[in-house]
Write an enzyme that holds these catalytic residues in place. Structure first.
Site, PDB file in Angstrom:
ATOM      1  N   CYS A   6      -9.305  30.157  -6.863  1.00 34.33           N
ATOM      2  CA  CYS A   6      -9.291  31.368  -6.048  1.00 34.33           C
ATOM      3  C   CYS A   6      -9.033  32.618  -6.871  1.00 34.33           C
ATOM      4  O   CYS A   6      -8.477  32.561  -7.961  1.00 34.33           O
ATOM      5  CB  CYS A   6      -8.152  31.302  -5.016  1.00 34.33           C
ATOM      6  SG  CYS A   6      -8.563  30.381  -3.558  1.00 34.33           S
ATOM      7  N   GLY A  34     -14.060  32.236  -7.943  1.00 36.28           N
ATOM      8  CA  GLY A  34     -14.358  31.594  -6.668  1.00 36.28           C
ATOM      9  C   GLY A  34     -15.700  32.039  -6.166  1.00 36.28           C
ATOM     10  O   GLY A  34     -15.872  33.205  -5.834  1.00 36.28           O
ATOM     11  N   ASN A 106      -3.643  32.002  -4.311  1.00 37.90           N
ATOM     12  CA  ASN A 106      -4.211  31.242  -5.410  1.00 37.90           C
ATOM     13  C   ASN A 106      -3.124  30.295  -5.873  1.00 37.90           C
ATOM     14  O   ASN A 106      -2.040  30.741  -6.247  1.00 37.90           O
ATOM     15  CB  ASN A 106      -4.631  32.192  -6.551  1.00 37.90           C
ATOM     16  CG  ASN A 106      -5.168  31.458  -7.751  1.00 37.90           C
ATOM     17  OD1 ASN A 106      -5.546  30.296  -7.643  1.00 37.90           O
ATOM     18  ND2 ASN A 106      -5.207  32.119  -8.881  1.00 37.90           N
ATOM     19  N   GLY A 107      -3.376  29.004  -5.836  1.00 38.52           N
ATOM     20  CA  GLY A 107      -2.362  28.059  -6.277  1.00 38.52           C
ATOM     21  C   GLY A 107      -2.491  26.702  -5.625  1.00 38.52           C
ATOM     22  O   GLY A 107      -3.534  26.374  -5.052  1.00 38.52           O
ATOM     23  N   TYR A 249     -10.119  29.848 -20.953  1.00 41.24           N
ATOM     24  CA  TYR A 249     -11.364  29.805 -20.198  1.00 41.24           C
ATOM     25  C   TYR A 249     -11.384  30.661 -18.923  1.00 41.24           C
ATOM     26  O   TYR A 249     -12.328  31.388 -18.683  1.00 41.24           O
ATOM     27  CB  TYR A 249     -11.693  28.356 -19.829  1.00 41.24           C
ATOM     28  CG  TYR A 249     -12.924  28.204 -18.986  1.00 41.24           C
ATOM     29  CD1 TYR A 249     -14.190  28.281 -19.555  1.00 41.24           C
ATOM     30  CD2 TYR A 249     -12.830  28.042 -17.606  1.00 41.24           C
ATOM     31  CE1 TYR A 249     -15.324  28.168 -18.786  1.00 41.24           C
ATOM     32  CE2 TYR A 249     -13.964  27.935 -16.828  1.00 41.24           C
ATOM     33  CZ  TYR A 249     -15.203  27.997 -17.402  1.00 41.24           C
ATOM     34  OH  TYR A 249     -16.322  27.895 -16.650  1.00 41.24           O
TER      35      TYR A 249
END
Lengths: 452, 452, 452, 452
Positions: A6, A34, A106-107, A249
């Site tokens: 996300c 995302g 996000n997580g 990345y």
């Protein structure tokens, strides 16, 4: 390919002006985090406006629906992952005892099952398996006992284990909070009287906002008409360990992590360390587009071997399909990338990539380059062998699919068809300026920060 | 942005096997030559099958419709440009006195109006303003007086003035022909018993075909069950003058032009010449993605100034829209590209781009890089000033919109905000291996090869 | 189901005002004549505007695209039938020696092959198998020898054999013409200074135009700034024989045919004749929706048997699919129609339908009604047995699929499960006011008017 | 137009076979009860499969997605009404303490706000304003204290005030329940070993199921592997008062209400009573399609005035838009309906409609018929004046928009342009076989059954 789960954004304008246009342009910058669905929800004097849907930012939004997103507080979201039966695309919106609540996250919550069962035993229902929906329920329960939205958020997140960078919008507040390890990034920016939260600072550039600072691990920041309030050490037990793979990345090169460390510079530095750790004699250093390019630059700088472009990327591929014929088997990678025969022919190449997950892509790339006439290909990987799955919200396969968990380095070299293969040693991160002791390196070392 | 008008492909399988899958994968490689519509038509024992539509290759084709494209002869097309009222997407298909005819074309017929009036006076009707439709009519008229498809094609094209690389499919033949100047490229490839025509040789790589040779300027090549037959000097008055701008911008770096010249190597060589002609002292050479990167490499090689990545490209933008707010004006370029502050901050930058058309993009890019902290930006252009419009099928604006036709070099420098500005001299092409005397350089010199 | 092939409209405003909105609303009224594609082309001072596409009128047009259709002359079209490879949706537009030409046609040209070969031998190409495209070529050839559009049209159509009701728009004229038999309808209406052509007069009602008269068989009508000009007997060899099946099925009940005969009244009269020819004793007369209802009314009026509603139509079905299970086989008809048990239970029913083509639908309907509790079902058909295929542009199956061509009346009765079956005798049409001798009855009698 | 809010279905197969295909075909039959979104959820050994979306049944379902709906228990839904920000299309699915729960509902909960606040004060969150979501929360809370799904449902619904016909699917059970007044219909059908619930019995016909009986007001029926269990008087305080407007407008004529009363027969009977109460001398009785047709039949039967078709319905309109011109103002009704001049010209007409809400449609229809040449139009309404809004889940406008609440009968007559106007007296329902005392007639009388 490894994927983030996300990207989130938030915006608050102290002059009461609309924020959706900034969120829209900003979401483009974090689209790589995302690509399956996205949405923006804005708060227009208590009333919520929303545009959400499956697809990329340029597919979901158009001039007409963007114009409906009035309101000076807003939350944006880009997301991976299949949707549930009820198709709730984030940001998720709910009404509860104190009005509306919009949440983007996000997580990954490790004790999700336990907390959900606890909520279910109180009578809660769940319309999706989204961790965000569960957290909203936790906040709603906490909110029944407090008059303050931020207190409710704090009460709720103190129960959470795992990784979370969350933006919550209540009718009059915008709240951001990050878990005590700070696994996933979350930064604060500002333009005039407007504040922004974003998973990556690159979003601030496009909307011409100034990068201010990060939401610190374990910190909660509240923005309301009283201003910007920091609740440092809000969650307790702070032990910073942001994801080191963001440097390798996930993050854009033009983003800054850890309150000001340039991802680009770190990648160049890693590339230099990669040369020192795994030197090679060659005619040209080639990076795998796009993630390998900056490591390759660093490798070139350190080694003096000329940097070159050996692979051409096709920008127009998008979501595609391949179809074999009786004569040949098509590989997706060969439609997306082509070897630049003019550059690699007759040369010994150092090929630099960020990581090897399953090994298939690396094998195809080396074949492409050798078919393009390269004499030899020395593969260099800008991170240590990938050995452990992530428990903090990134889409890394199970161990059984990680080639490094099954094969020795020499076996991998033979499998991908390289003439030599070298990985970055873990301690090289330190030398490149990213302290291993202050980051999560679980995917390489198996040391999960919250389990030590 | 300057745009090619079309990319074409053809395929013929001597074993009678289906060719559509190769055409499909190949079209991805030439998608940059036409992004608004595309199509494939195949010949299945006289019966034609077609899939055509508006959009990118990955939008028009899917597993189901690709499977319907049976046949061992085929033609593919990608195209720019608005469609006509009757919406005929190329390749255009027609029936005429000798069965069916399918035609795909890249180019521009200068005496189109004259020839069309001539045909209209015979009683022909035109359902579009497509030059391909007019040529089909010419061929059909010629065909009434000959038993040979290739003869009819020859008769027709001898009347054409201008640029054309054409692939024609008749019920049993695949014919390719190129105007006597060879303005637009067209090459031949082979895999096993299957032959291919393509606007660019890069398409041969993805379908693992061997690059054989070009269709020569003024040559017609016929493929039928009698084999591959060359009609050299078919059109007469041969005076090779392929478009030099293919090297500068249009062609993919992994393509080969002029029967074997690497576009990539030529671009690196041009970059080196650019340094020699317009040196600069700087800390880093940065290319504008994607077209400026290889020139920048050459500039770096020749100058010894380190090559760097100073601009980050957002791959997910696609067809988008921007929306200004009261606070700021959004530029499309800033959504597509971001300056890499970590790379450029405090540095003097050489910024290399392929060309300047209107000047707007260059101005925005230099502003981005300076906002990113660069001390100075020396702009270097890998081609001479753009002064004349193209008459051979590329979408270059009229003179009034060409900044170089209105301003001096110093005025342009001031306009785009560069600290210095240098263009490639025309004769540097010679030194980079591309003979000016043997190419069309009209956009730079105003010397139109067919008007000399 | 038997289907018309097309519906056409034209409009000309003498005050120079836009006509597209009227064409749009009018096309709704003739949608039943063609449901697969539709389009409107308007003429705005020589420039053509067009909106065309696959789908129903309400799918192809929207507020935005309708607003682009400026111009005081226009042509509209609704159409059945698969599209060709080049997907030219009518009205077909072309440019030719005298500017633009737009043509819409309802009919079928029997000597199409011969005329097309003749044109091909002159060098013409065909981008579809549309008869309209061939006729345009004929007109274009004729136009090279005359200064008058209407003369060119006349020259062209004198060569045509078969059925055609055509509307042609040139830059300054709107021309309508009907074959000498007048197989397919075409009428003229007027509102203020605006004239209309339409396949059916019902379209005039919705746009509040007055029905004036028909384009007569063999007549050409030209509208230009000189007014409305009639060219009676323009084609020659006039022998009126309009399709009698328009009364039976094709035309809307609120349309008028043959210069003023009410379709509705004719259907009621046919229903009365049907009773006289094939009486039955029953409790209720039920028409098959929607085409059988008016015949049933007439049958009820003549017999005194109460009219009732025995079948309920589901309006929401549209384009659908059915899916059988292991347990039951679903019939499309049972999703579209349901027997009204409350009406038919315990009763003897006269079921009136317009025709029987294959017999499958009739069998399913009778089963539905008997399952609904009817004691007996006497089937009455408001037309004679269907024995011959149509050669004039309607989609009637080949003889082998026509049940009446293979079975006797008693065999059909048994096949469909009726307790009795009666067909309208041919001569009953005369008594219902439609002269058999002045209409085409080929589908019943095999007497093709142009072959006598 | 007055609209139902929803139609619901359920299916349970004792042999474990898939039920989705029956639900799909059945939903077509109740499409008129909700045209904006629809969905089916099936239970495949605890795992849920769902296909849901905005649009009609034939738009949302296709062969591919229907094939994914495996499972022997299922729930289907068709629905009106704008969707919420989170876009949860019913049937709504949730997970709770005892696994999954799927719920479809037709009705309106009057104490929704009170119950929701109560739930919110316990910490519940709401992702929509759907009453179904609130009820699910109620059930989930109740379920924490009982081991039986049906007990939890009962506990929850005992708190509900208002109208509800609910189908609930748990992992092993299908439960249907109806409020103690039975405001909205819900019936039970059976085919072989498969049981169905449906809002209307017409759905049973298409899937060839036998109509068994209704879920009684206040009854809960549970189907599980123990069989079909009735919990009569489950809710308590039973006082049957089903909606009388189902007979007037909502229900299909081929449905049966109140455990076996034919809607068709009732409508014919009402039409007869309408004549007795408001006779007229006329040449023809015309019903407004489709809802007025059966009343018109009854009026004709009772009066002896011939029944006729005076209005033609255009079946192809669908979702459309109208666009006025300077010359004329288009009315939506005139695109959907046209007067049959051939039938009405010169005649005195009795026009029968089900009701008058705002009066606009009636005025337009009468104008159409008079423009068609009718001498006089006597309007007859097959229900009493519409005076009060519905509190039980139908979309009837507020009083201010109800013409009968603002005008006298004579004023309405003048407003709509009728020559005379007559409404059905309330007590005529009794004579037509529908006991006023046993039905809800609030929209006519203002007597809300649960407020007496």
């Amino acid at each position: 390919m490894i994927q983030e789960e996300c990207g989130v954004m938030g915006a608050y304008d102290f002059d009461g002006k609309d924020v959706a246009t900034d969120l829209y342009h900003g979401l483009y910058s974090i689209q790589h985090r995302g690509q399956e669905s996205c949405g923006i929800v804005t708060n227009e004097y208590v009333r919520l406006n929303a545009v959400k849907g499956a697809g990329l930012v340029n597919e979901v939004f158009n001039k007409e629906n963007l114009a409906t997103l009035k309101g000076n507080i807003g939350v944006g979201h880009v997301r991976y992952g299949a949707t549930d039966i009820n198709e709730a695309v984030p940001p998720i919106v709910s009404r509860y005892c104190k009005g509306t609540m919009t949440l983007a996250m996000n997580g990954f919550i490790k004790n999700y099952d336990e907390l959900r069962i606890e909520l279910e035993q109180r009578g809660a229902i769940f319309q999706s398996s989204s961790h965000a929906e569960m957290i909203m329920n936790m906040i709603a329960v906490a909110r029944t006992k407090t008059h303050s939205a931020e207190e409710a958020v704090l009460t709720a997140i103190k129960r959470l284990e795992g990784a979370y960078s969350i933006v919550v919008m209540s009718p009059r507040k915008l709240i951001a909070v990050r878990d005590p390890y700070g696994f996933r990034p979350l930064s604060v920016g500002k333009r005039g009287n407007r504040y922004f939260f974003s998973s990556e600072t690159a979003a601030f550039d496009v909307i011409r906002a100034e990068r201010l600072f990060d939401v610190k691990p374990g910190e909660l920041i509240k923005i309301d008409d009283g201003g910007v309030t920091h609740f440092a050490d809000a969650v307790g037990k702070i032990k910073p360990a942001p994801c080191i793979f963001e440097y390798v990345y996930f993050a854009r090169p033009d983003s800054y992590l850890d309150d000001g460390t340039s991802v680009y510079r770190t990648r160049v530095a890693i590339g230099k360390e990669l040369y020192k750790a795994c030197p090679a004699e060659a005619d040209m250093v080639v990076g795998v587009p796009d993630s390998g390019l900056h490591f390759a630059l660093g490798y070139s700088y350190a080694s003096g071997i000329p940097y070159g472009v050996g692979l051409v990327k096709n920008s127009y591929v998008g979501r595609t399909f391949i179809r074999d014929t009786d004569e040949i088997r098509y590989e997706a990678v060969s439609i997306k990338l082509n070897a630049l025969r003019g550059a690699v022919e007759g040369k010994t190449i150092v090929l630099v990539d960020d990581s090897i997950v399953r090994g298939t892509t690396s094998a195809n790339l080396i074949k492409l380059i050798k078919d393009g006439g390269a004499k030899a290909v020395h593969m260099r990987i800008a991170s240590p062998p990938f050995l452990w799955r992530c428990k903090y919200g990134t889409d890394i396969p199970d161990r059984e699919h990680l080639i490094a968990a099954r094969m020795s380095c020499e076996e991998i070299r033979a499998h991908v068809g390289a003439d030599s293969l070298g990985y970055l040693p873990v301690d090289a991160f330190d030398r490149a300026g990213v302290k291993v002791s202050e980051h999560c390196t679980a995917c390489f070392t198996g040391k999960y920060p919250d389990e030590q």
